[in-house]
Motif scaffolding. Structure first.
Motif, PDB file in Angstrom:
ATOM      1  N   THR A 117      -1.859   7.537   0.375  1.00  0.00           N
ATOM      2  CA  THR A 117      -1.336   7.464   1.146  1.00  0.00           C
ATOM      3  C   THR A 117      -1.386   8.785   2.127  1.00  0.00           C
ATOM      4  O   THR A 117      -0.465   9.387   1.255  1.00  0.00           O
ATOM      5  N   VAL A 118      -0.936   8.596   2.844  1.00  0.00           N
ATOM      6  CA  VAL A 118      -0.604   9.958   3.246  1.00  0.00           C
ATOM      7  C   VAL A 118       0.893   9.623   4.473  1.00  0.00           C
ATOM      8  O   VAL A 118       1.002   8.656   5.010  1.00  0.00           O
ATOM      9  N   HIS A 119       1.746   9.771   4.351  1.00  0.00           N
ATOM     10  CA  HIS A 119       3.682   9.938   4.490  1.00  0.00           C
ATOM     11  C   HIS A 119       3.804  10.922   5.699  1.00  0.00           C
ATOM     12  O   HIS A 119       3.770  11.870   5.279  1.00  0.00           O
ATOM     13  N   ARG A 120       5.002  11.477   6.203  1.00  0.00           N
ATOM     14  CA  ARG A 120       5.666  11.803   7.046  1.00  0.00           C
ATOM     15  C   ARG A 120       6.875  12.907   5.511  1.00  0.00           C
ATOM     16  O   ARG A 120       6.854  12.546   4.850  1.00  0.00           O
ATOM     17  N   SER A 121       6.655  14.720   5.931  1.00  0.00           N
ATOM     18  CA  SER A 121       7.505  15.145   5.047  1.00  0.00           C
ATOM     19  C   SER A 121       8.796  15.195   4.986  1.00  0.00           C
ATOM     20  O   SER A 121       9.009  15.670   5.140  1.00  0.00           O
ATOM     21  N   ASP A 122       8.459  15.125   6.094  1.00  0.00           N
ATOM     22  CA  ASP A 122       9.741  15.197   7.359  1.00  0.00           C
ATOM     23  C   ASP A 122      11.025  14.109   7.819  1.00  0.00           C
ATOM     24  O   ASP A 122       9.942  13.093   7.555  1.00  0.00           O
ATOM     25  N   ASP A 123      11.601  14.753   8.511  1.00  0.00           N
ATOM     26  CA  ASP A 123      12.764  13.514   9.173  1.00  0.00           C
ATOM     27  C   ASP A 123      11.772  13.382  10.284  1.00  0.00           C
ATOM     28  O   ASP A 123      12.411  14.045  11.125  1.00  0.00           O
ATOM     29  N   SER A 124      12.147  11.683   9.935  1.00  0.00           N
ATOM     30  CA  SER A 124      11.244  11.845  11.006  1.00  0.00           C
ATOM     31  C   SER A 124      11.309   9.882  11.923  1.00  0.00           C
ATOM     32  O   SER A 124      11.479   8.955  10.507  1.00  0.00           O
ATOM     33  N   GLY A 125      11.213   9.780  13.386  1.00  0.00           N
ATOM     34  CA  GLY A 125      11.570   8.766  14.234  1.00  0.00           C
ATOM     35  C   GLY A 125      10.646   8.007  13.794  1.00  0.00           C
ATOM     36  O   GLY A 125      10.651   6.501  13.934  1.00  0.00           O
ATOM     37  N   THR A 126       9.435   8.696  13.585  1.00  0.00           N
ATOM     38  CA  THR A 126       8.036   7.451  12.980  1.00  0.00           C
ATOM     39  C   THR A 126       8.345   6.369  12.058  1.00  0.00           C
ATOM     40  O   THR A 126       8.296   5.268  11.767  1.00  0.00           O
ATOM     41  N   THR A 127       8.833   7.388  11.181  1.00  0.00           N
ATOM     42  CA  THR A 127       9.112   7.125   9.613  1.00  0.00           C
ATOM     43  C   THR A 127       9.931   5.889   9.913  1.00  0.00           C
ATOM     44  O   THR A 127       9.970   4.800   9.222  1.00  0.00           O
ATOM     45  N   PHE A 128      11.228   6.064  10.492  1.00  0.00           N
ATOM     46  CA  PHE A 128      12.448   5.421  10.788  1.00  0.00           C
ATOM     47  C   PHE A 128      11.925   4.178  11.355  1.00  0.00           C
ATOM     48  O   PHE A 128      11.567   2.731  10.642  1.00  0.00           O
ATOM     49  N   ASN A 129      10.915   4.088  12.175  1.00  0.00           N
ATOM     50  CA  ASN A 129      10.590   2.694  12.863  1.00  0.00           C
ATOM     51  C   ASN A 129       9.192   2.238  12.030  1.00  0.00           C
ATOM     52  O   ASN A 129       9.710   0.552  11.778  1.00  0.00           O
ATOM     53  N   PHE A 130       8.782   2.610  11.053  1.00  0.00           N
ATOM     54  CA  PHE A 130       7.995   2.484  10.580  1.00  0.00           C
ATOM     55  C   PHE A 130       8.549   1.555   9.825  1.00  0.00           C
ATOM     56  O   PHE A 130       7.903   0.443   8.789  1.00  0.00           O
ATOM     57  N   SER A 131       9.192   1.948   8.780  1.00  0.00           N
ATOM     58  CA  SER A 131      10.473   1.806   7.858  1.00  0.00           C
ATOM     59  C   SER A 131      10.919  -0.145   8.355  1.00  0.00           C
ATOM     60  O   SER A 131      11.150  -0.653   7.586  1.00  0.00           O
ATOM     61  N   GLN A 132      11.579   0.298   9.376  1.00  0.00           N
ATOM     62  CA  GLN A 132      12.642  -0.704   9.901  1.00  0.00           C
ATOM     63  C   GLN A 132      11.689  -1.730  10.035  1.00  0.00           C
ATOM     64  O   GLN A 132      11.826  -2.580  10.099  1.00  0.00           O
TER      65      GLN A 132
ATOM     66  N   ILE B 131       1.058  -1.372   0.015  1.00  0.00           N
ATOM     67  CA  ILE B 131       0.016   0.147   0.197  1.00  0.00           C
ATOM     68  C   ILE B 131       0.873   1.617  -0.256  1.00  0.00           C
ATOM     69  O   ILE B 131       0.652   1.838  -0.752  1.00  0.00           O
ATOM     70  N   PHE B 132       1.847   1.421   0.813  1.00  0.00           N
ATOM     71  CA  PHE B 132       2.900   2.458   1.175  1.00  0.00           C
ATOM     72  C   PHE B 132       3.589   2.573  -0.203  1.00  0.00           C
ATOM     73  O   PHE B 132       4.538   3.602  -0.200  1.00  0.00           O
ATOM     74  N   LYS B 133       3.751   1.646  -0.875  1.00  0.00           N
ATOM     75  CA  LYS B 133       5.408   1.579  -1.982  1.00  0.00           C
ATOM     76  C   LYS B 133       4.730   2.164  -2.907  1.00  0.00           C
ATOM     77  O   LYS B 133       4.544   2.673  -4.217  1.00  0.00           O
ATOM     78  N   GLY B 134       3.110   1.412  -3.276  1.00  0.00           N
ATOM     79  CA  GLY B 134       1.687   2.345  -4.286  1.00  0.00           C
ATOM     80  C   GLY B 134       1.730   1.049  -4.873  1.00  0.00           C
ATOM     81  O   GLY B 134       2.088   1.737  -6.330  1.00  0.00           O
ATOM     82  N   THR B 135       2.243  -0.216  -4.777  1.00  0.00           N
ATOM     83  CA  THR B 135       1.528  -1.403  -5.971  1.00  0.00           C
ATOM     84  C   THR B 135       0.425  -1.818  -5.860  1.00  0.00           C
ATOM     85  O   THR B 135       0.610  -2.237  -6.204  1.00  0.00           O
ATOM     86  N   ILE B 136      -0.052  -1.738  -4.370  1.00  0.00           N
ATOM     87  CA  ILE B 136      -1.404  -2.034  -4.516  1.00  0.00           C
ATOM     88  C   ILE B 136      -2.226  -0.532  -4.035  1.00  0.00           C
ATOM     89  O   ILE B 136      -2.360   0.224  -2.918  1.00  0.00           O
ATOM     90  N   THR B 137      -2.825  -0.738  -4.805  1.00  0.00           N
ATOM     91  CA  THR B 137      -3.505   0.880  -4.851  1.00  0.00           C
ATOM     92  C   THR B 137      -4.948   1.269  -5.203  1.00  0.00           C
ATOM     93  O   THR B 137      -5.532   2.180  -4.223  1.00  0.00           O
ATOM     94  N   LYS B 138      -5.565  -0.001  -4.620  1.00  0.00           N
ATOM     95  CA  LYS B 138      -7.099   0.354  -4.665  1.00  0.00           C
ATOM     96  C   LYS B 138      -7.926  -0.589  -3.713  1.00  0.00           C
ATOM     97  O   LYS B 138      -7.025  -1.528  -3.145  1.00  0.00           O
TER      98      LYS B 138
ATOM     99  N   THR C 144       5.542   8.071  -3.602  1.00  0.00           N
ATOM    100  CA  THR C 144       4.350   7.902  -3.481  1.00  0.00           C
ATOM    101  C   THR C 144       3.978   8.681  -2.707  1.00  0.00           C
ATOM    102  O   THR C 144       3.692   9.247  -2.073  1.00  0.00           O
ATOM    103  N   GLY C 145       2.203   8.838  -3.515  1.00  0.00           N
ATOM    104  CA  GLY C 145       1.240   9.146  -1.884  1.00  0.00           C
ATOM    105  C   GLY C 145       1.678  10.213  -1.619  1.00  0.00           C
ATOM    106  O   GLY C 145       2.753  11.527  -2.237  1.00  0.00           O
ATOM    107  N   ASP C 146       1.114  11.190  -0.570  1.00  0.00           N
ATOM    108  CA  ASP C 146       1.158  12.454  -0.316  1.00  0.00           C
ATOM    109  C   ASP C 146       2.105  12.327   1.668  1.00  0.00           C
ATOM    110  O   ASP C 146       2.171  11.803   1.986  1.00  0.00           O
ATOM    111  N   ALA C 147       2.349  13.834   1.362  1.00  0.00           N
ATOM    112  CA  ALA C 147       3.356  13.925   2.936  1.00  0.00           C
ATOM    113  C   ALA C 147       2.875  15.371   3.472  1.00  0.00           C
ATOM    114  O   ALA C 147       2.305  16.304   2.810  1.00  0.00           O
TER     115      ALA C 147
END
Length: 363
Positions: free
Chosen positions: A179-194, A150-157, A216-219
């Motif tokens: 999809t909405v992700h963080r636009s800034d340098d984010s520890g939440t993004t780090f934990n999510f991507s980890q 979903i967040f990579k953009g390969t699942i779109t519906k 992909t998505g909005d930020a």
């Protein structure tokens, strides 16, 4: 009193509610946060994690109620901004959802005494929510591969077969997923991507990062900005610290062969069973979160947020003030106030004891 400055109207409303409950809970003066009868005075400036915002507001209220001569300011610009500001010497402490990197440890703040380093103190544990805004969709189950797609953009519906297979009997819309992700340098993004790098590596082919790795998505900036964007956009989904996800649907997460419902207890249990990072000073308590924990009701999509401080400050008075504030935050009163305000998990007794030992070394 000086409280956190939040960057959106929605966040201000939330924090206002927190302040009311926090002030009510602190009508009776708390014992001196320093653990002594000595009067504290001075100002502390912190910058960092937006996930910590609600907890910091409660911590500041409780600490200042017990220490009327102290002012603590906290600006939730994001984890990356917090670490950058601390290293530059423009913040006395940082709040960060990711521990200092080795390269950051090698560049100590000018506020730290020459020859000493900063340390990471885990003070806030919270599950990260997969939060969504889809009309009529009251329950949603997702595994790591599907979240990654979903967040990579390969699942779109929303009615994609990979989502439908996990949600038998649920009516899924044909709408496009926003999809909405963080636009800034984010520890939440780090934990999510980890988490995704550990559990969905065949789909999520980017390394763990504090910046969102795909175009992909909005930020949106900050947890409050992401939450506002999801609430404003039908058929949207985002990753958020649970404290910012109120009013949104939260997906269940496949853990092992079953689906877990988000809980602070499930997140705390994962952290308690995780080791600390190796190769660091004994009082640097960066947690190596076990993202593959499959215990019943575990929530391995969790963030540990830190207070980042000097082990020894150039200014001994500043060091004493930081030590007192950290002691309050990591102590039982601070942990109760933070969990009440943010819905986070208090530190377990074992972790709290290690943190208290590390705080005792601050000068």
């Amino acid at each position: 009193m000086s409280f956190t400055r939040i960057g959106s109207a929605a966040a201000v409303a939330v924090v206002a509610a927190v302040l009311l409950s926090s002030c009510a809970s602190n009508e009776s003066p708390a014992p001196a946060a320093s653990g002594s009868t000595a009067a504290l005075s001075g100002t502390l400036n912190g910058i960092g994690s937006s996930a910590q915002a609600a907890a910091e507001t409660a911590w500041i209220s409780g600490f200042q109620s017990a220490n009327s001569g102290v002012t603590v300011n906290y600006d939730p610009q994001g984890s990356g901004a917090g670490r950058t500001s601390f290293i530059a010497g423009s913040a006395d402490f940082a709040g960060s959802d990711a521990a200092l990197k080795d390269t950051e440890l090698a560049t100590p703040s000018p506020l730290c005494k020459s020859g000493t380093k900063a340390i990471d103190l885990p003070v806030y544990i919270s599950p990260i929510a997969i939060a969504y805004n889809v009309q009529g969709l009251s329950t949603l189950k997702l595994d790591a591969d599907t979240i990654a797609g979903i967040f990579k953009g390969t699942i779109t519906k929303w009615n994609d077969p990979k989502i439908a297979a996990q949600n038998a009997g649920v009516t899924l819309p044909t709408a496009k997923i926003v999809t909405v992700h963080r636009s800034d340098d984010s520890g939440t993004t780090f934990n999510f991507s980890q988490y995704l790098a550990a559990n969905a590596s065949t789909v999520w082919d980017a390394p763990a990062s504090q910046t969102f790795p795909y175009k992909t998505g909005d930020a949106a900036k900050g947890g409050s900005g992401v939450a506002a964007a999801v609430k404003a956009a039908p058929n949207s989904i985002a990753y958020l610290d649970e404290s910012a996800a109120k009013g949104l649907g939260i997906a269940q997460l496949k853990v092992g062969s079953a689906y877990s419902t988000i809980s602070a207890a499930g997140a705390s249990d994962v952290v308690e069973k995780s080791p600390f990072e190796t190769g660091r000073a004994a009082n640097d308590l960066a947690v190596a979160i076990d993202r593959t924990n499959t215990d019943a009701n575990a929530w391995p999509l969790v963030l540990v947020s830190y207070l980042i401080v000097c082990n020894e400050y150039q200014d001994a008075a500043k060091g004493a003030l930081v030590k007192a504030y950290a002691s309050y935050v990591a102590g039982s009163a601070g942990q109760t106030a933070g969990s009440t305000a943010a819905g986070s998990a208090p530190l377990s007794s074992a972790v709290a004891a290690k943190v208290a030992t590390a705080i005792a070394t601050i000068k």
